[in-house]
Design a protein around this motif. Structure first.
Motif, PDB file in Angstrom:
ATOM      1  N   THR A  81      47.277  43.219  77.591  1.00  0.00           N
ATOM      2  CA  THR A  81      45.823  43.087  77.731  1.00  0.00           C
ATOM      3  C   THR A  81      45.462  41.630  77.982  1.00  0.00           C
ATOM      4  O   THR A  81      46.044  40.716  77.402  1.00  0.00           O
ATOM      5  N   VAL A  82      44.465  41.421  78.843  1.00  0.00           N
ATOM      6  CA  VAL A  82      44.023  40.070  79.198  1.00  0.00           C
ATOM      7  C   VAL A  82      43.347  39.419  77.983  1.00  0.00           C
ATOM      8  O   VAL A  82      42.538  40.062  77.313  1.00  0.00           O
ATOM      9  N   PRO A  83      43.637  38.175  77.666  1.00  0.00           N
ATOM     10  CA  PRO A  83      42.970  37.503  76.543  1.00  0.00           C
ATOM     11  C   PRO A  83      41.475  37.335  76.810  1.00  0.00           C
ATOM     12  O   PRO A  83      41.076  36.887  77.889  1.00  0.00           O
ATOM     13  N   GLY A  84      40.648  37.671  75.833  1.00  0.00           N
ATOM     14  CA  GLY A  84      39.206  37.565  76.023  1.00  0.00           C
ATOM     15  C   GLY A  84      38.550  36.360  75.386  1.00  0.00           C
ATOM     16  O   GLY A  84      37.345  36.150  75.527  1.00  0.00           O
ATOM     17  N   MET A  85      39.327  35.534  74.690  1.00  0.00           N
ATOM     18  CA  MET A  85      38.761  34.438  73.897  1.00  0.00           C
ATOM     19  C   MET A  85      37.975  33.425  74.729  1.00  0.00           C
ATOM     20  O   MET A  85      36.812  33.127  74.444  1.00  0.00           O
ATOM     21  N   ALA A  86      38.591  32.864  75.754  1.00  0.00           N
ATOM     22  CA  ALA A  86      37.939  31.796  76.522  1.00  0.00           C
ATOM     23  C   ALA A  86      36.650  32.291  77.165  1.00  0.00           C
ATOM     24  O   ALA A  86      35.640  31.572  77.205  1.00  0.00           O
TER      25      ALA A  86
ATOM     26  N   GLY B  41      34.417  40.368  73.184  1.00  0.00           N
ATOM     27  CA  GLY B  41      35.369  39.506  73.877  1.00  0.00           C
ATOM     28  C   GLY B  41      36.778  40.046  73.817  1.00  0.00           C
ATOM     29  O   GLY B  41      37.723  39.275  73.606  1.00  0.00           O
ATOM     30  N   SER B  42      36.921  41.362  73.980  1.00  0.00           N
ATOM     31  CA  SER B  42      38.267  41.949  73.998  1.00  0.00           C
ATOM     32  C   SER B  42      38.694  42.232  75.424  1.00  0.00           C
ATOM     33  O   SER B  42      37.867  42.554  76.283  1.00  0.00           O
ATOM     34  N   GLY B  43      39.990  42.087  75.678  1.00  0.00           N
ATOM     35  CA  GLY B  43      40.513  42.241  77.026  1.00  0.00           C
ATOM     36  C   GLY B  43      40.975  43.655  77.327  1.00  0.00           C
ATOM     37  O   GLY B  43      41.250  44.451  76.429  1.00  0.00           O
ATOM     38  N   ARG B  44      41.066  43.938  78.617  1.00  0.00           N
ATOM     39  CA  ARG B  44      41.540  45.241  79.084  1.00  0.00           C
ATOM     40  C   ARG B  44      43.003  45.156  79.519  1.00  0.00           C
ATOM     41  O   ARG B  44      43.510  44.075  79.844  1.00  0.00           O
ATOM     42  N   SER B  45      43.653  46.286  79.551  1.00  0.00           N
ATOM     43  CA  SER B  45      45.022  46.337  80.064  1.00  0.00           C
ATOM     44  C   SER B  45      45.027  46.006  81.549  1.00  0.00           C
ATOM     45  O   SER B  45      44.013  46.153  82.249  1.00  0.00           O
TER      46      SER B  45
END
Length: 525
Positions: A105-110, A76-80
């Motif tokens: 980087t985009v938040p990946g949590m939700a 759940g990690s975001g990309r630039s």
């Protein structure tokens, strides 16, 4: 400060905040499974530990489904952003550590909540988020940890973020009610609208509009195109256990490398807490960090030779290179330390080991668009050197410190463990596992014993070995004589991170240990 382990016959929840543990326990009592409870814990931590984690950050999940009989990973990690590149920082030595330009980087949590619930959960998102929404809207007692971190980092907060975390220009006292109305509204929108409300709807619009007004680079297309990924874990065998980690862009393989090296040594002849014990673990970690730092980034951009790095023959070579009396000459790059680890096991045998973060405490320090969402600064770890393996490029995941762990025996979860702390994660994980497997400690004992952190999570690269004061002075002197740059700190220093463990014994009993350095709780029955 020593805690007693909590034992349950059917369930166990551990987390760094007692209210988050309670949120998970409530879901289990209502008929939810470990996956539902884990998302409840995760979302509650996003509210009650907002300086460490939140909707604006990332998460990694190790899941074991009793029905499937296998461990899986959700990255759940975001990309630039598509428009984020080195040219944005021309003339600068590095990406800023704070401010809206550090949030690249985009938040990946939700997205990760949706993924875990969609595949394995049995309750709707709205029901799972009830505790988090209640804590945000109705308030909760300010934790000592949040209070202390606000004192340390309050100056890095933007005016909009400062209005949330220092209302009226004052830091709430420990125990004082802390309310986050904007975050409560955002969570409610997410609960009713699902992940698309965050990535394609009004939440994304508010965040991106707010970033644009203050000079940020993420746009709505970056959010709309975000998608985390399910994948197979990486693993190694260690003294009868199969130890699982998340693959790159996580640093999890460094922890496996350290275990492969340590497998070459006979711990029966090494007293726990001795010079030999600490020296060996530190040197094994250093050897794994050399390779980690040389190759770790988004594997879609650079090939990472995991087969070679996790090969037992290669581990034997690294083990043979360790001097029993001399510290290796290696410096550590700072990687951040503020994170929240938690784990859940249910009565059906499902298990979730997960970790989430904003990178630095309070992340970028910005909460744009009136959403109450504090954005991470994880992408500030990208390099601006075009020759660096982790160089900044559009739509790329960065070198990630998050690494939840799970050790299985006979194909089933036996130990779920992890910790806060960038460089400290593979180090503390190695301490925990060796203490339990070689010295017979229960989870709470393993967590309570003194810890070290080699390297630095802030500032300049260093070879410093930070050791808690409960380690015997004679041992510290031997370490220093061997060339370790020893720095003695307080007995239960926060620099050692917040570690938590669940173990499952041959009777199926669940035992939980939580860190005395934080506000956590183990709840099981």
């Amino acid at each position: 400060m020593i805690k007693r382990p909590v034992t349950g016959t059917k369930t166990m929840v551990v987390s760094p905040h007692y209210l988050a543990s309670a949120a998970g326990a409530r879901i289990l009592q209502k008929g939810g499974n470990a996956f539902d409870a884990a998302v409840a814990v995760s979302s509650a931590l996003a509210v009650v530990y907002p300086h460490m984690t939140g909707l604006g950050g990332d998460a990694f999940w190790l899941t074991y489904s009793a029905d499937e009989g296998r461990v899986q990973v959700y990255n759940g990690s975001g990309r630039s952003g598509y428009g984020v590149h080195r040219g944005r920082y021309a003339g600068e030595a590095a990406i800023p550590r704070r401010g809206v330009r550090s949030a690249v980087t985009v938040p990946g949590m939700a997205d990760s909540w949706d993924a875990v619930l969609s595949r394995y959960g049995r309750l709707p998102l709205a029901e799972v988020l009830e505790a988090a929404i209640d804590y945000a809207a109705g308030g909760f007692p300010m934790s000592p940890d949040q209070h202390g971190n606000t004192i340390l980092a309050g100056a890095a907060l933007s005016p909009e973020a400062a209005a949330i975390y220092m209302p009226g220009g004052r830091i709430p006292r420990p125990g004082e009610k802390f309310v986050q109305k904007e975050l409560a509204r955002t969570l409610s929108i997410l609960a009713s609208g699902g992940r698309d409300a965050f990535y394609k709807g009004e939440i994304a619009k508010a965040i991106c509009d707010g970033m644009a007004e203050s000079g940020g680079y993420l746009i709505r297309e970056d959010f709309a195109d975000h998608q985390g990924s399910w994948c197979d874990p990486i693993s190694t065998d260690y003294h009868g256990y199969t130890v699982f980690q998340a693959p790159p862009n996580s640093q999890g393989f460094a922890g496996l490398m350290a275990l492969n090296i340590l497998e070459r040594f006979n711990f029966a002849g090494i007293p726990h807490g001795s010079y030999e014990y600490y020296h060996l673990l530190v040197e094994a970690i250093k050897a794994s960090f050399r390779d980690r730092d040389a190759v770790l980034t988004d594997p879609e951009f650079n090939e990472i030779p995991l087969d070679r790095l996790l090969d037992k023959t290669y581990a034997a070579e690294l083990a043979a290179s360790i001097s029993p009396s001399r510290a290796a000459d290696l410096a550590s790059e700072p990687t951040g330390r503020d994170t929240a680890y938690a784990a859940v096991v249910d009565a059906e045998g499902n298990a979730v080991s997960f970790i989430q973060s904003l990178y630095f405490e309070f992340g970028s320090g910005t909460a744009p668009g009136g959403t109450g969402v504090l954005l991470q600064n994880r992408g500030s770890f990208f390099s601006l050197d075009p020759a660096a393996v982790n160089t900044l490029e559009p739509h790329k995941r960065t070198f990630h410190t998050l690494m939840p762990a799970m050790a299985c025996r006979d194909g089933k979860p036996a130990i779920l463990y992890g910790t806060q702390g960038g460089e400290g994660q593979p180090q503390t994980q190695t301490l925990l596992l060796t203490r339990m497997l070689h010295y017979g400690m229960n989870p709470q004992q393993a967590v309570d014993e003194p810890r070290f952190v080699w390297g630095r999570t802030w500032g300049e690269p260093t070879q410093e070995l930070t050791v808690e004061g409960r380690v015997e002075d004679e041992v510290l002197e031997e370490l220093a004589a061997a060339g370790h740059k020893v720095r003695k700190v307080a007995d239960y220093d926060g620099l050692a991170g917040h570690a938590h463990v669940i173990s499952i014994d041959d009777n199926g009993y669940r035992s939980g240990g939580t860190d005395p350095r934080c506000d956590g709780a183990a709840i099981g029955w």
